[in-house]
Scaffold this active site. Structure first.
Site, PDB file in Angstrom:
ATOM      1  N   LYS A  35      88.534  82.179  17.130  1.00  0.00           N
ATOM      2  CA  LYS A  35      87.086  82.068  17.663  1.00  0.00           C
ATOM      3  C   LYS A  35      87.104  82.077  19.309  1.00  0.00           C
ATOM      4  CE  LYS A  35      82.683  81.239  18.076  1.00  0.00           C
ATOM      5  NZ  LYS A  35      81.724  82.476  17.949  1.00  0.00           N
ATOM      6  N   LYS A  52      62.968  67.429  13.982  1.00  0.00           N
ATOM      7  CA  LYS A  52      63.327  68.652  13.131  1.00  0.00           C
ATOM      8  C   LYS A  52      63.343  68.596  11.862  1.00  0.00           C
ATOM      9  CE  LYS A  52      66.907  70.982  15.962  1.00  0.00           C
ATOM     10  NZ  LYS A  52      68.267  71.334  16.533  1.00  0.00           N
ATOM     11  N   LYS A 109      69.184  86.305  26.080  1.00  0.00           N
ATOM     12  CA  LYS A 109      68.895  87.890  25.630  1.00  0.00           C
ATOM     13  C   LYS A 109      67.636  87.721  24.752  1.00  0.00           C
ATOM     14  CE  LYS A 109      71.801  86.867  21.184  1.00  0.00           C
ATOM     15  NZ  LYS A 109      72.955  87.380  20.791  1.00  0.00           N
ATOM     16  N   ASN A 150      85.595  85.192  21.584  1.00  0.00           N
ATOM     17  CA  ASN A 150      84.417  85.046  22.639  1.00  0.00           C
ATOM     18  C   ASN A 150      84.752  85.282  23.851  1.00  0.00           C
ATOM     19  OD1 ASN A 150      82.359  84.402  20.853  1.00  0.00           O
ATOM     20  ND2 ASN A 150      82.102  82.581  21.307  1.00  0.00           N
ATOM     21  N   ARG A 169      69.944  78.363  26.752  1.00  0.00           N
ATOM     22  CA  ARG A 169      71.108  77.684  27.290  1.00  0.00           C
ATOM     23  C   ARG A 169      71.732  78.736  28.208  1.00  0.00           C
ATOM     24  NH1 ARG A 169      73.282  75.067  21.811  1.00  0.00           N
ATOM     25  NH2 ARG A 169      71.923  76.643  20.870  1.00  0.00           N
ATOM     26  N   PHE A 200      80.591  83.417  13.596  1.00  0.00           N
ATOM     27  CA  PHE A 200      80.426  84.580  14.817  1.00  0.00           C
ATOM     28  C   PHE A 200      79.094  85.207  14.699  1.00  0.00           C
ATOM     29  CE2 PHE A 200      84.872  84.210  13.143  1.00  0.00           C
ATOM     30  CZ  PHE A 200      85.577  84.224  14.402  1.00  0.00           C
ATOM     31  N   CYS A 257      77.163  80.347  23.858  1.00  0.00           N
ATOM     32  CA  CYS A 257      78.559  80.102  23.632  1.00  0.00           C
ATOM     33  C   CYS A 257      79.454  80.695  24.837  1.00  0.00           C
ATOM     34  CB  CYS A 257      78.547  81.203  22.384  1.00  0.00           C
ATOM     35  SG  CYS A 257      77.954  80.437  21.010  1.00  0.00           S
ATOM     36  N   ASP A 295      70.314  66.549   9.514  1.00  0.00           N
ATOM     37  CA  ASP A 295      70.198  66.334  10.920  1.00  0.00           C
ATOM     38  C   ASP A 295      69.880  65.078  11.420  1.00  0.00           C
ATOM     39  OD1 ASP A 295      70.302  68.876  12.971  1.00  0.00           O
ATOM     40  OD2 ASP A 295      69.514  67.034  13.904  1.00  0.00           O
TER      41      ASP A 295
HETATM   42  N1  LIG Z   1      74.228  79.402  18.526  1.00  0.00           N
HETATM   43  C1  LIG Z   1      75.194  80.281  18.319  1.00  0.00           C
HETATM   44  O1  LIG Z   1      74.905  81.367  18.692  1.00  0.00           O
HETATM   45  C2  LIG Z   1      76.601  80.120  17.765  1.00  0.00           C
HETATM   46  C3  LIG Z   1      77.302  81.063  17.337  1.00  0.00           C
HETATM   47  C4  LIG Z   1      78.572  80.833  16.934  1.00  0.00           C
HETATM   48  C5  LIG Z   1      79.214  79.419  17.036  1.00  0.00           C
HETATM   49  N2  LIG Z   1      78.393  78.520  17.408  1.00  0.00           N
HETATM   50  C6  LIG Z   1      78.779  76.982  17.481  1.00  0.00           C
HETATM   51  O2  LIG Z   1      78.230  76.406  16.674  1.00  0.00           O
HETATM   52  C7  LIG Z   1      78.112  75.096  16.870  1.00  0.00           C
HETATM   53  C8  LIG Z   1      76.700  74.726  16.756  1.00  0.00           C
HETATM   54  O3  LIG Z   1      75.779  75.438  17.695  1.00  0.00           O
HETATM   55  P1  LIG Z   1      74.330  75.636  17.604  1.00  0.00           P
HETATM   56  O4  LIG Z   1      74.038  76.412  18.590  1.00  0.00           O
HETATM   57  O5  LIG Z   1      73.795  75.620  16.252  1.00  0.00           O
HETATM   58  O6  LIG Z   1      73.992  74.029  18.228  1.00  0.00           O
HETATM   59  P2  LIG Z   1      72.523  73.237  18.299  1.00  0.00           P
HETATM   60  O7  LIG Z   1      72.696  72.490  19.344  1.00  0.00           O
HETATM   61  O8  LIG Z   1      71.499  74.381  18.154  1.00  0.00           O
HETATM   62  O9  LIG Z   1      72.439  72.235  16.983  1.00  0.00           O
HETATM   63  C9  LIG Z   1      73.178  71.348  16.871  1.00  0.00           C
HETATM   64  C10 LIG Z   1      72.565  70.187  15.948  1.00  0.00           C
HETATM   65  O10 LIG Z   1      73.240  69.246  15.191  1.00  0.00           O
HETATM   66  C11 LIG Z   1      72.524  67.839  15.272  1.00  0.00           C
HETATM   67  N3  LIG Z   1      73.597  67.017  15.335  1.00  0.00           N
HETATM   68  C12 LIG Z   1      74.344  66.557  16.223  1.00  0.00           C
HETATM   69  N4  LIG Z   1      75.121  65.387  15.700  1.00  0.00           N
HETATM   70  C13 LIG Z   1      74.709  65.271  14.379  1.00  0.00           C
HETATM   71  C14 LIG Z   1      75.049  64.231  13.358  1.00  0.00           C
HETATM   72  N5  LIG Z   1      76.058  63.331  13.707  1.00  0.00           N
HETATM   73  N6  LIG Z   1      74.508  64.303  12.402  1.00  0.00           N
HETATM   74  C15 LIG Z   1      73.513  65.086  12.105  1.00  0.00           C
HETATM   75  N7  LIG Z   1      73.182  65.787  12.887  1.00  0.00           N
HETATM   76  C16 LIG Z   1      73.777  66.312  13.984  1.00  0.00           C
HETATM   77  C17 LIG Z   1      71.693  68.084  16.575  1.00  0.00           C
HETATM   78  O11 LIG Z   1      70.602  67.288  16.186  1.00  0.00           O
HETATM   79  C18 LIG Z   1      71.331  69.551  16.520  1.00  0.00           C
HETATM   80  O12 LIG Z   1      70.187  69.917  15.701  1.00  0.00           O
HETATM   81  C19 LIG Z   1      78.626  74.797  18.455  1.00  0.00           C
HETATM   82  O13 LIG Z   1      79.989  74.387  18.353  1.00  0.00           O
HETATM   83  C20 LIG Z   1      78.568  76.386  18.774  1.00  0.00           C
HETATM   84  O14 LIG Z   1      79.589  76.629  19.797  1.00  0.00           O
HETATM   85  C21 LIG Z   1      77.028  78.746  17.996  1.00  0.00           C
END
Ligand SMILES: NC(=O)c1ccc[n+]([C@@H]2O[C@H](COP(=O)([O-])OP(=O)(O)OC[C@H]3O[C@@H](n4cnc5c(N)ncnc54)[C@H](O)[C@@H]3O)[C@@H](O)[C@H]2O)c1
Length: 461
Positions: free
Chosen positions: A207, A35, A324, A211, A331, A152, A263, A30
């Site tokens: 996907k 973090k 939830k 959703n 978010r 998912f 999402c 990351d």
């Molecule tokens: N949160 C969910 O419940 C969920 C479920 C299914 C799918 N998704 C999808 O998964 C993806 C990620 O969601 P999330 O909720 O985990 O996001 P998030 O915002 O919690 O985490 C993203 C992370 O990526 C890091 N990051 C960004 N650019 C970077 C880079 N170039 N190098 C290293 N680190 C980098 C950020 O610092 C951050 O820690 C999204 O596309 C989301 O739609 C999320």
């Protein structure tokens, strides 16, 4: 196998931890130094039940580590997963792919030959091909494949969803990538969890379609709930009655304050945008987005009803601000619409959430945070149940009613019933999609105030 994951948010961290538990060697990368420092100390930066134990077990076993050094993480890796955010792009509703494309460029510079670049982030159709182009342009010598592997998992149940998925979706272009993806998910293959192997575009579309369908189901029951209130039906009974039909199913049929979270809001907007760009409008999804906003506003009207048409000078206790239960994620939570409407309308707002305070403090200015529901309810004029955390499901309603100045409850998750409320001594109770007893509305509603609150909440969208 050696795997790198880019992004240690809800998806990247859970995936990395679970892949290491499958027996793979995983390095999670990351950009966020804080973090990574916390993860290196064994601290989990998000609230996700079960994650801390699983993480520490795999760190101890030497299979899981964290770094900011992408180049080092990629050395010898057979696969790299992109799990960075894809938020809504400002202005047009499209998914913002800048983080995904930046990660692709960084991978191109450091990836070993033969690597599979897997996109786990939720991305519009065509993105995996764009990722391949970006890598090819940045490093024409690199031999690599791309794969789409949308995630998912549900926050709050993420470990179980990852380890026991309804299905795993893998989009690939050739046998080599399919083979590596099959090796990565072998523990799930062996336990007969369904693996849908398809082309890149179909995987990306699955996907968004999944959703959008779930958001539609929630929105449908919310709209039915609004009608139930008008015709004197009870949406809980209606949901039960339709959910028992095997073709419909009982999940995602709980009426409430409108969907939120990391999402559904952004993915429905992105899908609507994709439809518009391809001159194939997603009219149902466009309507769902609109109805969901109306649902949130309808909740403000409910609270106004219980406050006699104005929030001014009222003390309102709000239980639950995360989108939830069992997550700290704020978010697009309905609280981000509702609480500012209360504060903007002149209410003194007290909030309480088992995990939401850390994120919520910056997002909800002008509120007082309380340690528990009873402290929040003390001398309040209205109690609102907004997120159905377990600890709000078993409240001593008699104690709540006794502590309040005006014992009134807006139960926006239908946790309790009118009978429960009356028995406990609450003088007014309103749920969602249930007939409102005439005497529940004690003061006439002032049209002008309602319009004013409508414009406050619209300003917040
Ligand atoms: N949160 C969910 O419940 C969920 C479920 C299914 C799918 N998704 C999808 O998964 C993806 C990620 O969601 P999330 O909720 O985990 O996001 P998030 O915002 O919690 O985490 C993203 C992370 O990526 C890091 N990051 C960004 N650019 C970077 C880079 N170039 N190098 C290293 N680190 C980098 C950020 O610092 C951050 O820690 C999204 O596309 C989301 O739609 C999320």
């Amino acid at each position: 196998m050696k795997i790198a994951t880019i992004g240690t948010g809800y998806v990247g961290l859970v995936s990395g931890v679970c892949f290491s538990d499958f027996g793979h060697e995983v390095i999670c990368v990351d950009k966020d130094a804080d973090k990574i420092a916390r993860l290196e100390r064994g601290e989990v930066p998000i609230f996700e039940p079960g994650l801390e134990d699983l993480m520490s077990r795999n760190i101890e076993a030497g299979r899981l580590s964290f770094t900011r050094d992408l180049e080092g993480a990629l050395a010898g890796a057979q696969a790299v997963f992109i799990a960075v955010g894809t938020p809504t792009r400002r202005g047009d509703g499209h998914a913002d792919l800048s983080y995904v494309m930046a990660a692709a460029e960084e991978i191109a510079r450091a990836a070993p030959q033969g690597v599979v670049v897997v996109t786990k982030s939720t991305v519009p159709v065509g993105t995996n091909r764009r990722v391949a182009e970006v890598i090819r342009r940045a490093n024409p010598e690199l031999d690599f494949d791309v794969a789409s592997n949308p995630e998912f998992l549900r926050e709050g149940a993420a470990i179980d969803d990852f380890m026991r998925p309804d299905r795993v979706v893998v989009g690939v272009e050739n046998e080599r990538a399919a083979g590596i993806m099959a090796d990565i998910y072998k523990p799930l293959f062996l336990r007969d969890f369904p693996i849908v192997t398809t082309d890149l575009e179909s995987a990306e579309m699955i996907k968004y379609a999944a959703n959008a369908f779930l958001a539609t189901k929630i929105t449908f029951i919310n709209e039915v709930a609004a009608l139930c209130e008008k015709v004197g039906a009870d949406v809980k009974e209606v949901a039960k009655g339709i959910g028992l039909d095997g073709r419909i199913g009982n999940k995602f049929l709980h009426a409430g304050p409108g969907y939120g979270g990391s999402c559904f809001p952004k993915d429905t907007k992105a899908l609507a945008r994709i439809g518009q760009e391809h001159a194939s409008p997603m009219q149902i999804v466009e309507t769902v987005i609109k109805v969901n906003e109306e649902t949130k506003r309808r909740m403000i009207d409910k609270l106004l009803d219980l406050c006699g048409g104005s929030f001014n000078g009222k003390t309102v206790a709000v239980l639950g601000v995360t989108f939830k239960p069992n997550t700290d994620d704020m978010r697009d939570a309905p609280s981000l619409t509702l609480v500012p409407a209360l504060v903007g309308g002149g209410a003194k707002v007290r909030v309480c959430d088992p995990q939401g305070r850390h994120e919520g403090e910056a997002l909800l200015p002008g509120v007082a945070w309380c340690d528990d529901a009873y402290a929040a309810a003390d001398s309040a004029d209205l109690l609102v149940i907004l997120t159905e955390w377990n600890e709000f499901r078993g409240l001593d309603l008699g104690r709540v009613a006794g502590a309040m100045a005006q014992p009134r409850m807006a139960d926006l998750r239908n946790v309790y019933s009118d009978a429960d409320a009356r028995e406990a001594g609450l003088e007014a109770y309103i749920g969602v999609g249930r007939q409102v007893p005439k005497e529940a509305i004690t003061v006439p509603i002032l049209g002008a105030d309602r319009e004013r609150h409508k414009s406050i909440s619209e300003g917040q969208q």
